[in-house]
Motif scaffolding. Structure first.
Motif, PDB file in Angstrom:
ATOM      1  N   GLY A 139       0.780  -1.237   0.000  1.00  0.00           N
ATOM      2  CA  GLY A 139       0.000   0.000   0.000  1.00  0.00           C
ATOM      3  C   GLY A 139       0.804   1.276   0.000  1.00  0.00           C
ATOM      4  O   GLY A 139       0.550   2.185  -0.806  1.00  0.00           O
TER       5      GLY A 139
ATOM      6  N   THR B  52      -5.869   6.120  -5.725  1.00  0.00           N
ATOM      7  CA  THR B  52      -7.005   6.128  -4.801  1.00  0.00           C
ATOM      8  C   THR B  52      -7.611   4.732  -4.897  1.00  0.00           C
ATOM      9  O   THR B  52      -7.238   3.958  -5.789  1.00  0.00           O
ATOM     10  N   ASP B  53      -8.523   4.412  -4.010  1.00  0.00           N
ATOM     11  CA  ASP B  53      -9.177   3.102  -4.121  1.00  0.00           C
ATOM     12  C   ASP B  53      -9.798   2.931  -5.506  1.00  0.00           C
ATOM     13  O   ASP B  53      -9.770   1.846  -6.094  1.00  0.00           O
TER      14      ASP B  53
ATOM     15  N   ALA C 124     -12.563  -4.633  -2.799  1.00  0.00           N
ATOM     16  CA  ALA C 124     -12.322  -3.934  -1.530  1.00  0.00           C
ATOM     17  C   ALA C 124     -11.450  -4.792  -0.611  1.00  0.00           C
ATOM     18  O   ALA C 124     -10.545  -4.301   0.068  1.00  0.00           O
TER      19      ALA C 124
ATOM     20  N   ILE D 294      -7.836  -4.700  -1.935  1.00  0.00           N
ATOM     21  CA  ILE D 294      -7.189  -3.406  -1.692  1.00  0.00           C
ATOM     22  C   ILE D 294      -6.844  -3.266  -0.207  1.00  0.00           C
ATOM     23  O   ILE D 294      -5.763  -2.786   0.148  1.00  0.00           O
TER      24      ILE D 294
ATOM     25  N   LYS E  29      -3.073  -2.643   1.387  1.00  0.00           N
ATOM     26  CA  LYS E  29      -2.758  -1.560   2.337  1.00  0.00           C
ATOM     27  C   LYS E  29      -2.011  -2.096   3.556  1.00  0.00           C
ATOM     28  O   LYS E  29      -1.057  -1.489   4.025  1.00  0.00           O
TER      29      LYS E  29
END
Lengths: 543, 207
Positions: free
Chosen positions: A87, A117-118, A151, A154, A158
């Motif tokens: 991340g 960004t996401d 999600a 990701i 991170k």
């Protein structure tokens, strides 16, 4: 992120079914890890991706870990540099150069790019469009992921970001070595002598007064940290070792384990390294744990299991196929010969070989051992999984068998005290390079021992320990200041095959899914008037 | 249409015109072109024609048989060749995936081509491991994988100029030859399966 209870359950069932070792993560984390490492979606379905030109990849083949590695710090393969995707390397603000970022240096990191960004990261993973709006090359697949799965992935990236690493302080790198209570005292001492002198040497060049350095413009330098060795001496029964090791690690956090010496079983130590995700480099283990899907425990070879494969290869290829051969294996209880004998018996086809395993109680005297071997008459082949003291006490004349095989690793290689009459009929599994070929590679550690006045009491153990010290030292130098445990293992995998000083071994190499650096050996026999010479029966064998 | 596709014909033309050696065309690994795929500097594929001599080496096929590389290549069928290893994370699975697609797209025609993949990590890639790897990519009867001694693999790699000092530095190269005795067409970099099939058909037509 929300997941249905059923989905979670299914995910877990699947994880259990495949026996993934990492079940320490709770729920979501385990599921996102399964996407990253195993290409398995939370639903249990395989991860699916497409490459340009209609090449579809599914499941583990498409898992992120294949290229970006377990650390998420990427790698270099051929001319391709796979960038880091942990991340902090994706979300950092734009900077002029890598030096302006407060991030450990890795190849392929980029400073001059708008942070992801996401949303732009999801676009990158699905559509192969970078933060700068430009398409990625063909190497990066375009993944089919739903919003929840995205999600989850990701979130996983991170948390991969390097942070504080146990065992690494501003001024000290901590390492441990592990000794089991049943380790041979000579091997223990020999190993510790080498480790302690190596650490003294290492620290000799560190000037305490100079400022701490960090990576700068890709210049390599010696990172200015002291190396500190912790000797973890285990006590009691093997069932208690994992607990002891956990307590020691909690009390004295270390970056990695360098070497160790044991006896009958190494499994609890191996399990500890895997459970703690602690890089462990083990040069001196007679009976390592063969589990190529494990990650953190690295060995120089498969030890006696490799020897069993070498002997099995000789027997299956050299013996005539028309009759059943009788093989008698002798070993002591409470030594690794039992597992080696089991591996050899399993490798010999039942229809051609009748194998009898005969063990001698751990405390039996050498007369009982000799008596057990005397009964070998009538077998075609005798296999000895014995230590030097037992070999020295054999009857002067071998029993009437066609041939004898012995473990070189257990028996002391060419220095084995095998009685003279046995030397004419015995073949030795020899899982190292031949004496005349390894001389130059061994002169280096032996000279180093001499200069530092280290008594050579267990040459193989000491040379192998020195070898692994060098491997860790070189790797850490190349890591600059990126102290991440998984990254250490990944860098060892990448760098090992470049080593020139490989001690007893003709070459060493690792890779993802390869945990044993030297993969073959010879079968040799004794020659010369006194049986002092070794002659290889054939070429280097990779069974 | 992707950037790479648009570049391709120019690259092919350029390569022929400038007769760049495969190494030269793919080389020059300076700091500036550390081609993170994000930077999108992956080089376009380059093709060349080279009269490689098949070396006299013995390999072990994925079915465990010991074979002569020359005999395997000279059975009369056109050959498409690559070099892989089963522990390789990024490039090899892509190359093997492309072979799998070629095999699928050519259908019955694929049975008349010999697809060959030689391991550059022969001490790890036993015939059993190669068989499993081949199965994962759906390799059919006309696609064989080869291992052998390290020296034999190195001899094969050197003969086809794909050895770059270690496993991790191996370049993505596809080689094809229409028939024994003819020169090899070498492709450095990645073409799509369709482009490779096109390249293959052109090679057959030209011979």
């Amino acid at each position: 992120m929300r997941l249905s209870a059923q989905g979670l359950l299914r995910g877990f069932t699947l994880l259990l079914t495949f026996g993934f070792p990492e079940l320490t993560f709770a729920g979501d984390a385990a599921l996102s890890e399964a996407i990253y490492r195993h290409g398995v979606l939370p639903s249990g379905a395989p991860l699916v991706a497409d490459r340009e030109g209609g090449v579809r990849i599914e499941g583990v083949t498409g898992a992120c870990v294949n290229c970006h590695r377990r650390s998420g710090l990427g790698m270099k393969e051929g001319r391709q540099t796979i960038p880091p995707i942990a991340g902090s390397y994706l979300f950092h603000p734009r900077a002029g150069t890598a030096d302006d970022l407060d991030l450990p240096f890795v190849e392929g990191m980029r400073a001059d790019r708008d942070p992801y960004t996401d949303a732009t990261l999801a676009r990158a993973i699905r559509d192969g469009i970078g933060a700068d709006g430009k398409p990625f090359s063909y190497l990066m697949p375009r993944y089919q992921l739903g919003d929840t799965e995205m999600a989850s992935l990701i979130a996983y990236l991170k948390q991969l970001s390097p942070g504080a690493v146990p065992g690494v302080t501003e001024s000290v790198l901590h390492f441990a070595t592990i000794i089991t209570p049943d380790a041979d005292p000579l091997k223990r001492q020999g190993m510790l002598d080498v480790l302690e002198k190596f650490f003294i040497d290492k620290n000799h060049y560190v000037r305490a007064e100079s400022p701490r350095l960090r990576s700068s413009r890709r210049l390599m330098f010696k990172v200015n940290r002291h190396w500190e060795l912790h000797v973890w001496q285990l006590t009691g029964a093997p069932e208690t070792w994992e607990k002891q090791l956990q307590a020691k690690l909690a009390a004295e956090p270390v970056l990695a384990v360098i070497s160790g010496v044991g006896g009958r079983t190494w499994a609890p130590v191996h399990r500890f390294c895997e459970a703690e995700a602690l890089p462990c480099l083990f040069p001196n283990v007679d009976l390592p744990i063969v589990s190529e899907n494990d990650f953190d425990s690295l060995y120089l070879s498969k030890g006696v299991l490799l020897e069993a494969q070498l002997i099995a290869h000789e027997l299956t290829t050299q013996r005539d196929e028309s009759k059943v051969h009788r093989v008698l294996q002798v070993f002591r209880a409470a030594d690794v010969g039992e597992e080696a004998a089991g591996a050899l018996a399993a490798a010999l086809p039942d229809e051609r070989f009748a194998v009898v395993n005969r063990y001698v109680p751990a405390g039996a005297n050498t007369r009982e051992l000799a008596a057990a071997i005397r009964k070998a008459g009538g077998a075609d082949t005798l296999v000895l999984w014995l230590r030097p003291a037992d070999l020295a006490a054999l009857d002067p004349v071998p029993p009437d068998v066609a041939s004898v095989f012995m473990s070189g690793r257990m028996g002391g290689l060419e220095r084995s005290p095998l009685p003279a009459a046995w030397r004419t009929v015995t073949h030795m599994a020899y899982p190292v390079d031949l004496p005349e070929r390894r001389r130059v590679r061994l002169d280096y550690p032996l000279g180093w021992f001499r200069i530092r006045q280290i008594p050579v009491v267990a040459q193989e153990v000491q040379a192998d320990t020195y070898l692994v010290c060098g491997i860790v030292s070189d790797t850490i130098n190349h890591m600059v200041d990126t102290f991440v445990r998984d990254y250490l293992v990944e860098r060892v995998e990448e760098m090992l095959e470049h080593r020139v000083i490989t001690g007893y071994y003709p070459r060493l190499a690792l890779a993802p899914g390869q945990r044993f650096a030297s993969k073959g050996g010879y079968v040799v026999h004794f020659a010369g008037r006194t049986g002092a010479l070794l002659i290889a029966d054939g070429d280097w064998l990779v069974p | 249409m992707s950037f790479r596709r648009r570049m391709m014909p120019i690259a092919l033309f350029g390569a022929t015109l400038l007769a760049l050696g495969p190494c030269g065309a793919w080389g020059g690994n300076t700091t500036a072109d550390m081609s993170s795929h994000e930077q999108h500097k992956s080089r376009p594929p380059v093709t060349s024609t080279v009269p490689y001599v098949v070396p006299d080496v013995t390999l072990v096929r994925d079915d465990g048989r010991t074979v002569s590389l020359a005999e395997e290549m000279n059975d009369g069928r056109p050959v498409i060749l690559n070099f892989i290893f089963t522990s390789c994370g990024s490039i090899c699975p892509l190359m093997s995936g492309i072979f799998a697609q070629i095999q699928r797209k050519l259908g019955a025609e694929a049975d008349h081509i010999h697809l060959m993949s030689i391991s550059i990590d022969p001490e790890h890639d036993t015939p059993e491991r190669l068989t499993e790897y081949a199965r994962n990519f759906g390799a059919g009867p006309a696609w064989q994988h080869y291992t052998g001694t390290l020296d034999a693999s190195l001899a094969a790699q050197r003969a086809f100029d794909v050895y770059r000092g270690d496993r991790m530095s191996h370049p993505p190269v596809t080689l094809m030859r229409a028939a024994p005795g003819l020169p090899w067409r070498r492709i450095d970099g990645f073409l799509t399966p369709d482009e490779l099939i096109h390249e293959y058909r052109q090679l057959l037509a030209a011979n």
